[in-house]
Design a protein around this motif. Structure first.
Motif, PDB file in Angstrom:
ATOM      1  N   ASP A 188       1.123  -1.402   0.205  1.00 17.60           N
ATOM      2  CA  ASP A 188      -0.401   0.269  -0.216  1.00 17.60           C
ATOM      3  C   ASP A 188       0.937   1.626   0.039  1.00 17.60           C
ATOM      4  N   PHE A 189       1.767   2.005   0.926  1.00 13.58           N
ATOM      5  CA  PHE A 189       2.543   2.414   1.360  1.00 13.58           C
ATOM      6  C   PHE A 189       3.296   3.174  -0.169  1.00 13.58           C
ATOM      7  N   MET A 190       4.054   1.588  -0.528  1.00 13.90           N
ATOM      8  CA  MET A 190       5.064   2.621  -2.004  1.00 13.90           C
ATOM      9  C   MET A 190       4.192   3.278  -3.376  1.00 13.90           C
ATOM     10  N   ASN A 191       2.821   2.284  -2.734  1.00 19.49           N
ATOM     11  CA  ASN A 191       1.994   2.679  -4.035  1.00 19.49           C
ATOM     12  C   ASN A 191       0.964   4.709  -4.505  1.00 19.49           C
ATOM     13  N   ARG A 192       1.469   4.964  -3.091  1.00 22.54           N
ATOM     14  CA  ARG A 192       0.868   6.019  -2.621  1.00 22.54           C
ATOM     15  C   ARG A 192       1.647   7.320  -3.071  1.00 22.54           C
ATOM     16  N   ASN A 193       0.354   8.446  -2.711  1.00 22.96           N
ATOM     17  CA  ASN A 193       1.329   9.794  -3.649  1.00 22.96           C
ATOM     18  C   ASN A 193       1.379  10.145  -2.121  1.00 22.96           C
ATOM     19  N   LEU A 194       2.588  10.901  -1.602  1.00 18.14           N
ATOM     20  CA  LEU A 194       3.154  11.646  -0.360  1.00 18.14           C
ATOM     21  C   LEU A 194       3.696  12.479  -0.311  1.00 18.14           C
ATOM     22  N   GLU A 195       3.559  13.390  -1.335  1.00 15.87           N
ATOM     23  CA  GLU A 195       3.971  14.816  -1.781  1.00 15.87           C
ATOM     24  C   GLU A 195       3.465  15.874  -0.747  1.00 15.87           C
TER      25      GLU A 195
END
Length: 219
Positions: free
Chosen positions: A40-47
């Motif tokens: 999940d985490f690696m596929n989300r936008n963290l900007e």
């Protein structure tokens, strides 16, 4: 914005004391932390996030899995990471490993006053010197490893002694069994000889007479 990762429902109450709830995204995990990071985490936008708060206190993952997952975040994203670890203490090996990868912000105190101080310092970002207490010295690690090695050696020696004792007992029982078989064979052979002599004597009158004379003391 701040991303909060936890599997403890009470973590939100702690975080919102110091960070506006409207500026937080709370992820309550129903899976292992390492699996969440991979899937999940690696596929989300963290900007939108400038902080990630990770509460590792209740994770089911191993120390190695937690360290590996957080290291991936640390390497890939230029973002502040705050670790909540209320069941841990300064000098813990995992916290030391996290310190070694450049994480200096830890919340570990269960005392309200000390915890408040940790939060204020962490939000303002601790530096290397502020967090140096979390680093385990190399000598201490070596002592711990040496102690583990000694305990492992003692265990191995004990297991080896037990195995040797079992082998000796097994060998003794085997010899006893074989000796018993040998004595049985000798006894059967002796009986067979006696029976053979008896049978021969019955069939041969001269031999029978000789045996009788020997029994009577001869003439």
């Amino acid at each position: 914005m701040t991303l909060v990762i936890t599997n403890n429902q009470n973590t939100k109450d702690m975080v919102v004391k110091y960070i506006n709830v409207k500026e937080c995204v709370i992820e309550i995990l129903e899976k292992k932390f390492s699996v969440y990071i991979d899937n999940d985490f690696m596929n989300r936008n963290l900007e939108q996030f400038d902080k990630i708060i990770i509460d590792i206190g209740e994770f089911e993952d191993t120390k190695e899995e937690i360290l590996k997952a957080i290291t991936r975040i640390r390497i890939i994203y230029d973002i502040q990471i705050i670790i909540i670890a209320l069941k841990y203490r300064a000098g813990n090996e995992l916290l030391s490993d996290l310190f070694d990868i450049g994480i200096y912000d830890f919340i570990i105190s269960e005392d309200e006053e000390n915890q408040n101080e940790e939060w204020i310092k962490s939000i303002n970002r601790n530096n290397y010197i502020d967090a140096i207490k979390f680093k385990v010295k190399t000598n201490e690690k070596k002592k711990k490893i040496k102690k583990i090695s000694k305990n492992k050696l003692k265990k191995n020696l004990r297991e080896n002694d037990e195995q040797v004792s079992k082998n000796i007992l097994s060998c003794f029982l085997s010899l006893k069994s074989k000796l018993s078989d040998v004595l049985t064979l000798i006894w059967y052979a002796f009986i067979t000889v006696l029976v053979s002599i008896g049978a021969t004597a019955l069939l041969n009158s001269n031999i029978r007479q000789l045996i009788i004379e020997i029994i009577q003391g001869g003439k």
